[in-house]
Design an enzyme around this catalytic site. Structure first.
Site, PDB file in Angstrom:
ATOM      1  N   LYS A   1       2.149   1.209  -9.399  1.00  7.33           N
ATOM      2  CA  LYS A   1       1.440   1.871  -8.386  1.00  7.33           C
ATOM      3  C   LYS A   1       0.505   2.749  -8.988  1.00  7.33           C
ATOM      4  O   LYS A   1       0.100   3.554 -10.062  1.00  7.33           O
ATOM      5  CB  LYS A   1       2.496   3.083  -7.888  1.00  7.33           C
ATOM      6  CG  LYS A   1       3.524   2.723  -7.073  1.00  7.33           C
ATOM      7  CD  LYS A   1       4.151   3.696  -6.301  1.00  7.33           C
ATOM      8  CE  LYS A   1       5.320   3.650  -5.631  1.00  7.33           C
ATOM      9  NZ  LYS A   1       6.104   4.689  -4.939  1.00  7.33           N
TER      10      LYS A   1
ATOM     11  N   GLU B   1      -2.799   1.348  -3.882  1.00  3.85           N
ATOM     12  CA  GLU B   1      -2.383   0.241  -3.957  1.00  3.85           C
ATOM     13  C   GLU B   1      -1.049   0.005  -4.756  1.00  3.85           C
ATOM     14  O   GLU B   1      -1.118   0.966  -5.774  1.00  3.85           O
ATOM     15  CB  GLU B   1      -3.184  -0.845  -4.440  1.00  3.85           C
ATOM     16  CG  GLU B   1      -4.451  -1.048  -3.637  1.00  3.85           C
ATOM     17  CD  GLU B   1      -5.354  -2.001  -4.360  1.00  3.85           C
ATOM     18  OE1 GLU B   1      -5.424  -2.106  -5.390  1.00  3.85           O
ATOM     19  OE2 GLU B   1      -6.421  -2.297  -3.639  1.00  3.85           O
TER      20      GLU B   1
ATOM     21  N   ILE C   1       0.841  -1.179   0.019  1.00  4.45           N
ATOM     22  CA  ILE C   1      -0.124  -0.004  -0.207  1.00  4.45           C
ATOM     23  C   ILE C   1       0.967   1.369  -0.186  1.00  4.45           C
ATOM     24  O   ILE C   1       1.874   1.455   0.939  1.00  4.45           O
ATOM     25  CB  ILE C   1      -0.798   0.088   1.130  1.00  4.45           C
ATOM     26  CG1 ILE C   1      -1.925  -1.231   1.012  1.00  4.45           C
ATOM     27  CG2 ILE C   1      -1.393   1.450   1.422  1.00  4.45           C
ATOM     28  CD1 ILE C   1      -2.954  -1.045   0.083  1.00  4.45           C
TER      29      ILE C   1
ATOM     30  N   ASP D   1      14.420  11.409   2.190  1.00  3.32           N
ATOM     31  CA  ASP D   1      13.737  10.499   2.971  1.00  3.32           C
ATOM     32  C   ASP D   1      14.211   9.036   2.684  1.00  3.32           C
ATOM     33  O   ASP D   1      13.776   8.190   2.493  1.00  3.32           O
ATOM     34  CB  ASP D   1      12.170  10.198   2.480  1.00  3.32           C
ATOM     35  CG  ASP D   1      11.351   9.482   3.357  1.00  3.32           C
ATOM     36  OD1 ASP D   1      11.745   9.167   4.659  1.00  3.32           O
ATOM     37  OD2 ASP D   1      10.173   9.074   2.863  1.00  3.32           O
TER      38      ASP D   1
HETATM   39  P1  AMP Z   1       5.731   3.011  -1.791  1.00  7.71           P
HETATM   40  O1  AMP Z   1       4.251   3.736  -1.997  1.00  7.71           O
HETATM   41  O2  AMP Z   1       6.694   3.301  -2.739  1.00  7.71           O
HETATM   42  O3  AMP Z   1       6.260   3.246  -0.494  1.00  7.71           O
HETATM   43  O4  AMP Z   1       5.503   1.593  -1.982  1.00  7.71           O
HETATM   44  C1  AMP Z   1       4.570   0.826  -1.047  1.00  7.71           C
HETATM   45  C2  AMP Z   1       5.210  -0.905  -1.087  1.00  7.71           C
HETATM   46  O5  AMP Z   1       5.035  -1.524  -2.142  1.00  7.71           O
HETATM   47  C3  AMP Z   1       6.758  -0.802  -0.716  1.00  7.71           C
HETATM   48  O6  AMP Z   1       7.055  -0.573   0.819  1.00  7.71           O
HETATM   49  C4  AMP Z   1       7.131  -1.843  -1.256  1.00  7.71           C
HETATM   50  O7  AMP Z   1       6.902  -2.971  -0.528  1.00  7.71           O
HETATM   51  C5  AMP Z   1       5.929  -2.179  -2.566  1.00  7.71           C
HETATM   52  N1  AMP Z   1       6.773  -1.658  -3.675  1.00  7.71           N
HETATM   53  C6  AMP Z   1       6.756  -0.433  -4.216  1.00  7.71           C
HETATM   54  N2  AMP Z   1       7.563  -0.308  -5.477  1.00  7.71           N
HETATM   55  C7  AMP Z   1       8.058  -1.844  -5.381  1.00  7.71           C
HETATM   56  C8  AMP Z   1       8.798  -2.270  -6.462  1.00  7.71           C
HETATM   57  N3  AMP Z   1       9.286  -1.625  -7.670  1.00  7.71           N
HETATM   58  N4  AMP Z   1       9.078  -3.708  -6.531  1.00  7.71           N
HETATM   59  C9  AMP Z   1       8.641  -4.465  -5.494  1.00  7.71           C
HETATM   60  N5  AMP Z   1       7.855  -3.939  -4.604  1.00  7.71           N
HETATM   61  C10 AMP Z   1       7.471  -2.326  -4.775  1.00  7.71           C
END
Ligand code: AMP
Length: 924
Positions: A585, A566, A561, A678
């Site tokens: 995303k 999502e 999330i 960050d």
């Molecule tokens: P974020 O919004 O970038 O913090 O993404 C939320 C969560 O989605 C992250 O903590 C990861 O667990 C997963 N996630 C985001 N981008 C990726 C990616 N490129 N590959 C795998 N998991 C991802």
């Protein structure tokens, strides 16, 4: 007999009754074949002394293993004292009379290793000292890291190093049809495992990576750009006839312009413009047409107008973007043919205009002549003037006569006189002396009169010309002539200079403009551009990110999330490319303009980066809903969760390898002048090869937009430097601080920085000079690097370039630098354990030598010890009686006091710290 009752040969000895046994058995010469460390696996059986009656005191249950390095493969006799002892070998299992009765074979297997680096080979020897023993087998071997291919570089079969902790640096060579991107390197560890792959190769153009090799692109495919990627299908209207094509040739009748990228389809020149219409207005014509039926697959269409004779096209003759041109300065009542030719980027040189142009023929109207422009005055007298002029530019027919109109300036046009003439000159007479007159001329054809010229102003003379020879007058005349000449010269000079100056200025201006342009261009490549400087957020995102058609994306499952919705994983297939795994995303359904803008800003930022340790943007979906950002898929998710899941499972070198990756990504960002704000393990993603990539480019914006309210709620306090918390001073140095915290997170396998302390307490502790202690088993030098990153004065913190160099040095020299501290261990361990010399250096940051001396009542030796270089508490631990005598501490009781108490005091001090501070923060 072995366990299967098969007879085997063994070397046996069993002189257990006699004392002082020393029975030697020696191997033949064993070549070491380049090995630096050999392993000896010995299988043997041993009789339990207790089961032999009456042998107490003489029976032994061990034997000794020796080696002797030599270049001579046929030594006749080696003195026993020349052998070096490897170890005393004892049995895990010994057998008794009962075992023999039961025919149980208790075979022991022991392995010892030793460094052999000085000669071509060695002998092994076994010394029996009175045991009842049978040597069943001896296997001698060494370890290698096996030939392997990593990142398209081949690493040869490599012998491990001489020491159990040594790493052998090996340079890889690029596989066939590939070239180096960054020098490929790996380290061969003592266990025969490859560690820390750095750099690698990329396939040559025309080739793509397939299971560790570079394969030629198939017929009909090509690879033209040197970034990572697969061969792509030839674009429409092109083909490749051979394998390994770097470029697809255009099919017959199709072309590519010089500036067309190889990935673009081949195109054709346009067909002819359509429906050319003309509207004649006297001697000018407006031509209008519509676009050709076929644009040839391009959008860079332009038009060129053509006609015979000297005519004027406006806005211009060629390069017309609009479908309209105005033609003027035509002859009156004349037949003209105009042609409009359609052209595009591939017209040049191909098919010479046939079928691409459309024509119209028309006749211009009758028209009066254009105005006379060039009237000149000849002789001026007191009562007359002679005038002459040129034919008008466009007479538009035969000129029948000219009309000269003149009047006194003061009288205006109220009373004028007219004089007609067929020639291009006229002598006007009957004028009043000393009077200003205005003259105008016009021409007449069969079509009527043209316009009058602009008025020419003249004054008739007062007197006859002064005579040359009249002294006073001639001097005056000369003076005035020369004055006039000088004035003329000066004004001419001024005119020329000012023209030049103007020219130079325009030239300079255009040059500055050009340089300004190139500047923005290079800036664009090397320096990060804040997408919020664009007024239109969609423009920013399309400048830096590719729009992907949603039908090419297959979402498979939800993996997380994010702030805006999502995060899913899935597959992306782009035309002519291999399907790849991606993270998707999406922006949740009900969103405000601001949310959409903030969401997409991450893509605009990410899309500007291209680095192996920065998460790669594949593209965006903005033209349909939901709005999505597509990035490469990172199989192991975020680093903090990943480390917690694998607590304690990596070697220090592997952890340092991850830190190196993050530092390399951060160096790239800081070189691009991008401040992350960050940086934290949760914002690092890990792929299946343990490569760490920096991600999450969202926060910077939130802070800028909404400084007040974001201030405390949004700043990740535990990761942020004091100056960034206090007055939002975010710089590459504040990222360095965060990097220190990430180091700590990595070395502690995802522990929460500052455990469960509150944010306020963290800020206070940092302000008072406390810093996080070394995590368990963290090498001293790594903790020192963290402390450097956490310097209060930001300019004292290392840059990412320095951090990267430091980590590389560490990886190169792991034995000398990566010594473990034991972290908490030294507090808990026994007194002797604490005092292992390797456990020392962390006291440096713990307490001062001076405090320690005060505590044991030996403060008077402070200066003596400091001068001799004993400045840290751990250095006090190394002192001997001899050392003290040599530096002048000669009183034996003081020497004893120092030796006995230093250790005691340091230990109790450490315990105190732990009791007072359950968080075990370390004051610096
Ligand atoms: P974020 O919004 O970038 O913090 O993404 C939320 C969560 O989605 C992250 O903590 C990861 O667990 C997963 N996630 C985001 N981008 C990726 C990616 N490129 N590959 C795998 N998991 C991802």
């Amino acid at each position: 007999m072995d366990e299967k009752n098969v007879p085997i040969r063994t070397y046996q000895v069993c002189n257990v009754m006699e004392p002082s046994q020393s029975n030697w058995l020696r191997t033949d010469w064993i070549p070491r074949s380049g090995a630096q460390r050999i392993y000896v696996e010995i299988k043997f059986t041993l009789r339990d002394c207790n089961s032999l009656p009456g042998v107490t005191g003489t029976c032994k249950e061990t034997f000794n293993l020796y080696y002797y390095e030599s270049n001579n493969d046929r030594e006749h006799y080696i003195r026993e004292s020349n052998f070096l002892k490897i170890d005393t070998v004892a049995a895990d299992e010994s057998f008794t009379q009962v075992d023999i009765g039961d025919r149980i074979m208790k075979l022991n297997t022991e392995v010892r290793d030793v460094k052999v680096t000085t000669r071509k080979g060695f002998y092994l020897a076994f010394q029996d000292v009175g045991a009842c023993i049978a040597l069943v087998s001896v296997r001698v071997f060494y370890k290698t890291c096996p030939l392997t291919v990593r990142n398209l570089a081949t690493f040869p079969d490599t012998n491990t190093g001489a020491d159990t902790s040594s790493l052998v640096e090996v340079r890889g060579s690029c596989v066939n049809q590939s070239e180096e991107r960054e020098e490929p390197k790996m380290y061969c560890g003592a266990d025969g495992e490859w560690l820390v792959p750095i750099g690698g190769c990329v396939c040559n153009l025309g080739y793509e990576e397939k299971s560790g090799a570079c394969q030629a692109c198939k017929v009909g495919f090509n690879r033209a750009v040197s970034t990572d990627g697969a061969c792509s299908k030839c674009p429409p209207h092109s083909h490749s006839e051979k394998e390994g094509a770097t470029v697809c040739d255009c099919n017959q009748g199709y072309y590519r312009s010089e500036s067309d990228p190889a990935s673009m389809p081949c195109t054709q020149p346009p067909s002819a413009p359509q429906q050319l219409i003309s509207e004649v207005n006297e001697t000018s014509v407006v031509l209008e047409w519509s676009a050709p039926l076929k644009l040839g697959g391009r959008s860079d269409i332009s038009y060129k107008a053509g006609s015979l004779g000297d005519v004027l096209f406006s806005p211009q003759q060629s390069g017309l973007r609009a479908t309209r041109v105005c033609v003027s300065e035509l002859q009156a009542h004349t037949r003209y043919t105009f042609t409009i030719l359609a052209r595009n980027g591939v017209s040049q040189g191909h098919s010479a205009g046939a079928g691409q142009s459309v024509s119209v023929t028309l006749t211009t109207n009758q028209a009066a002549p254009s105005p006379v422009t060039s009237i000149q005055a000849g002789d001026v007298t007191r009562h007359g003037v002679s005038l002459a002029w040129q034919q008008p530019d466009r007479p538009n027919g035969v000129i029948l006569e000219y009309e000269v109109k003149y009047y006194e300036k003061d009288q205006k046009e109220s009373s004028y006189r007219i004089m007609k003439t067929a020639s291009r000159s006229a002598d006007i007479t009957g004028l009043s002396p000393l009077t200003v007159y205005l003259f105008q001329v016009r021409a007449r054809t069969a079509a009527g009169y043209g316009e009058f010229s602009g008025p020419l102003e003249f004054s008739t003379n007062s007197d006859p010309l002064p005579l040359i020879g009249d002294a006073a007058n001639s001097t005056l005349l000369l003076l005035s002539i020369s004055g006039g000449v000088i004035l003329l010269l000066i004004s001419a000079a001024v005119f020329i200079i000012s023209r030049r100056y103007k020219h130079a200025q325009t030239h300079m201006a255009s040059e500055t403009q050009a340089t300004a342009k190139t500047h923005t261009h290079t800036d664009h490549l090397g320096i990060y551009v804040d997408p919020f400087t664009y007024e239109d957020p969609d423009q920013a995102v399309h400048e830096f990110a590719k729009e992907i058609d949603a039908s090419n994306i297959h979402i498979e499952k939800v993996i997380g999330i994010g702030e805006f919705g999502e995060v899913c994983s899935g597959r992306l297939r782009l035309q002519g490319k291999r399907e790849i795994y991606v993270a998707i995303k999406s922006l949740k359904a009900a969103y405000s303009d601001k949310q959409r803008r903030d969401f997409l800003s991450e893509a605009s930022i990410m899309g500007q980066f291209d680095h192996p340790n920065i998460i790669r943007l594949e593209g965006v979906v903005t033209r349909c809903k939901p709005v999505m950002i597509i990035t490469e898929y990172m199989e192991n998710g975020s680093l903090d969760t990943f480390l917690r899941k694998h607590d304690g499972q990596f070697t220090v070198i592997q952890l340092v390898g991850m830190l190196r990756g993050i530092a390399s990504g951060m160096k790239y960002l800081s070189d691009m002048s991008y401040v992350h704000r960050d940086l934290a393990a949760r914002n690092i993603l890990v792929n299946s090869n343990l490569v760490c990539k920096v991600s999450d480019f969202g926060l910077s914006r939130v802070l800028q937009e909404d400084p007040e309210n974001a201030y405390t709620t949004r700043i990740p306090i535990r990761w942020t430097s004091p100056e960034a918390i206090a007055y939002r001073k975010f710089t590459p140095s504040s990222d360095t601080w965060s990097y220190g915290v990430v180091m700590w997170e990595v070395m502690s396998y995802g522990e929460r920085p500052y455990w469960d302390m509150s944010n306020q307490d963290v800020i206070k502790a940092i302000d008072e000079g406390y810093r996080l202690p070394p995590p368990m088993d963290c090498p001293v030098c790594l903790h020192q690097l963290m402390l450097d990153c956490w310097q209060t004065e930001r300019t004292h913190r290392p840059s990412f370039t320095q951090i990267l160099n430091m980590l590389d040095k560490l990886i190169r020299n792991p034995t000398t630098t990566l010594r473990r501290t034991g972290g908490d261990r030294y507090i808990a361990s026994s007194f002797n354990g604490l005092l292992e010399p390797v456990a020392g250096p962390e006291f440096v940051s713990v307490w001062s030598a001076e405090d320690c001396l005060q505590a044991i009542g030996m403060g008077m030796y402070r200066d003596t010890l400091t001068t001799a270089g004993y400045t840290s508490p751990d250095s006090l631990l190394t002192l001997t009686h001899q050392d003290m005598t040599s530096i002048g501490i000669i009183t034996p009781s003081h020497q004893d006091q120092i030796l006995a108490s230093v250790q005691q005091v340091l230990l109790s001090h450490m315990q105190q710290i732990q009791e007072q501070m359950p968080d075990s923060m370390v004051p610096v």
